[in-house]
Design a protein around this motif. Structure first.
Motif, PDB file in Angstrom:
ATOM      1  N   HIS A 121     -20.926 -26.005  21.259  1.00 38.76           N
ATOM      2  CA  HIS A 121     -21.575 -26.035  19.955  1.00 38.76           C
ATOM      3  C   HIS A 121     -22.973 -26.665  20.065  1.00 38.76           C
ATOM      4  N   PRO A 122     -23.914 -26.200  19.245  1.00 38.26           N
ATOM      5  CA  PRO A 122     -25.210 -26.891  19.191  1.00 38.26           C
ATOM      6  C   PRO A 122     -25.052 -28.293  18.614  1.00 38.26           C
ATOM      7  N   ALA A 123     -25.863 -29.203  19.095  1.00 35.84           N
ATOM      8  CA  ALA A 123     -25.896 -30.547  18.510  1.00 35.84           C
ATOM      9  C   ALA A 123     -26.525 -30.489  17.119  1.00 35.84           C
ATOM     10  N   LEU A 124     -26.259 -31.507  16.316  1.00 34.71           N
ATOM     11  CA  LEU A 124     -26.864 -31.585  14.990  1.00 34.71           C
ATOM     12  C   LEU A 124     -28.383 -31.602  15.119  1.00 34.71           C
ATOM     13  N   ASN A 125     -29.032 -30.697  14.377  1.00 35.96           N
ATOM     14  CA  ASN A 125     -30.495 -30.561  14.347  1.00 35.96           C
ATOM     15  C   ASN A 125     -31.099 -30.125  15.684  1.00 35.96           C
ATOM     16  N   ALA A 126     -30.282 -29.549  16.564  1.00 34.40           N
ATOM     17  CA  ALA A 126     -30.813 -29.010  17.820  1.00 34.40           C
ATOM     18  C   ALA A 126     -31.829 -27.916  17.516  1.00 34.40           C
ATOM     19  N   THR A 127     -32.853 -27.822  18.356  1.00 31.80           N
ATOM     20  CA  THR A 127     -33.856 -26.775  18.178  1.00 31.80           C
ATOM     21  C   THR A 127     -33.683 -25.708  19.244  1.00 31.80           C
ATOM     22  N   SER A 128     -33.904 -24.473  18.828  1.00 33.20           N
ATOM     23  CA  SER A 128     -33.821 -23.329  19.729  1.00 33.20           C
ATOM     24  C   SER A 128     -35.227 -22.910  20.147  1.00 33.20           C
ATOM     25  N   ILE A 129     -35.364 -22.444  21.401  1.00 35.53           N
ATOM     26  CA  ILE A 129     -36.654 -21.959  21.895  1.00 35.53           C
ATOM     27  C   ILE A 129     -36.914 -20.518  21.492  1.00 35.53           C
ATOM     28  N   ILE A 130     -35.979 -19.889  20.830  1.00 38.64           N
ATOM     29  CA  ILE A 130     -36.163 -18.501  20.434  1.00 38.64           C
ATOM     30  C   ILE A 130     -37.383 -18.395  19.506  1.00 38.64           C
ATOM     31  N   GLY A 131     -38.255 -17.445  19.784  1.00 41.04           N
ATOM     32  CA  GLY A 131     -39.457 -17.300  18.969  1.00 41.04           C
ATOM     33  C   GLY A 131     -40.537 -18.290  19.306  1.00 41.04           C
ATOM     34  N   ASN A 132     -40.379 -19.025  20.410  1.00 41.01           N
ATOM     35  CA  ASN A 132     -41.392 -20.000  20.793  1.00 41.01           C
ATOM     36  C   ASN A 132     -42.484 -19.307  21.604  1.00 41.01           C
ATOM     37  N   THR A 133     -42.383 -19.303  22.913  1.00 40.16           N
ATOM     38  CA  THR A 133     -43.343 -18.577  23.745  1.00 40.16           C
ATOM     39  C   THR A 133     -42.583 -17.767  24.788  1.00 40.16           C
ATOM     40  N   GLY A 134     -43.295 -16.892  25.507  1.00 36.21           N
ATOM     41  CA  GLY A 134     -42.665 -16.076  26.532  1.00 36.21           C
ATOM     42  C   GLY A 134     -42.484 -14.648  26.078  1.00 36.21           C
ATOM     43  N   ASN A 135     -41.475 -13.993  26.624  1.00 36.58           N
ATOM     44  CA  ASN A 135     -41.213 -12.586  26.341  1.00 36.58           C
ATOM     45  C   ASN A 135     -39.872 -12.413  25.644  1.00 36.58           C
ATOM     46  N   GLN A 136     -39.842 -11.509  24.679  1.00 31.82           N
ATOM     47  CA  GLN A 136     -38.587 -11.095  24.069  1.00 31.82           C
ATOM     48  C   GLN A 136     -38.270  -9.683  24.551  1.00 31.82           C
ATOM     49  N   TYR A 137     -37.009  -9.478  24.936  1.00 36.38           N
ATOM     50  CA  TYR A 137     -36.556  -8.179  25.431  1.00 36.38           C
ATOM     51  C   TYR A 137     -35.357  -7.705  24.629  1.00 36.38           C
ATOM     52  N   LEU A 138     -35.297  -6.412  24.418  1.00 32.80           N
ATOM     53  CA  LEU A 138     -34.129  -5.763  23.840  1.00 32.80           C
ATOM     54  C   LEU A 138     -33.606  -4.762  24.857  1.00 32.80           C
TER      55      LEU A 138
END
Length: 217
Positions: A121-138
């Motif tokens: 489980h994510p910790a309380l108020n954990a932040t995700s790097i999704i949408g931060n920098t780098g490449n997104q792939y589908l």
């Protein structure tokens, strides 16, 4: 999408404690390797991903973020063998919630998955790097040097900074069949997007101009 990837580069984004990923897929064959549906890749030690694992007899869905350790990780007990029907996969992340099991929720065709082979489980108020920098792939993984998805993807929605229930993107019809809402009413956030809407266009329909490109090989 075998041997085809859809990608965009994020030059200036931000971490978030809320996001939604919602999309429809149809598998074209029983896979013989791990198949990646989505990856947000900063580096080998900084990535968010959704994939079917390598177990060809019992392909399970994994939703994870790894930054040296797992920020979150869930692998379903449910297996995904059906190549005849569409699956609506909906990921809802909201680490501000008090109940840890509610911070990362996975829905298939409008119904929440509650049985998992692996759960971090994510910790309380954990932040995700999704949408931060780098490449997104589908349909592809940079980290795994390929691992293409063999199948069809459509109506791919990503909201950055906003967590929505699956009912924002689908609904049950009079016969109890889960159907697409083709024009969801949501806020996408600066890095959000909506592509493959009613066709094969990778031009962002959210109004953000977060367009993707298609590449092969």
């Amino acid at each position: 999408m075998a041997n085809t990837r859809i990608t965009r580069n994020i030059s200036s984004g931000s971490t978030t404690n809320k996001f939604t990923l919602s999309f429809w897929i149809k598998k074209s064959a029983t896979h013989t390797n791990d198949e990646w549906l989505f990856e947000n890749y900063n580096s080998g030690s900084a990535r968010t991903f959704i994939r079917f694992n390598t177990d060809t007899a019992a392909p399970r869905l994994e939703v994870s973020e790894y930054t040296g350790t797992y920020v979150f990780r869930k692998i379903t007990n449910r297996v995904f063998r059906d190549v005849a029907a569409y699956y609506h996969i909906h990921i809802e992340f909201n680490s501000t919630l008090g109940t840890e099991a509610d911070r990362l929720k996975i829905y298939i065709n409008g119904v929440q998955e509650t049985s998992f082979a692996t759960t971090n489980h994510p910790a309380l108020n954990a932040t995700s790097i999704i949408g931060n920098t780098g490449n997104q792939y589908l349909g592809y993984s940079e980290n795994s040097n390929g691992a293409y998805f063999s199948g069809i993807m459509s109506h791919i929605n990503f909201t950055h900074g906003y967590a929505y229930a699956p009912t924002s993107f689908g609904e049950f019809d009079a016969n109890g069949v889960w159907k697409i809402k083709t024009s969801p009413s949501v806020t996408y956030g600066s890095q959000g997007f909506f592509i493959l809407k009613d066709g094969n266009s990778v031009t962002d329909q959210s109004g953000n101009s977060n367009n993707f490109t298609v590449a092969s090989g």
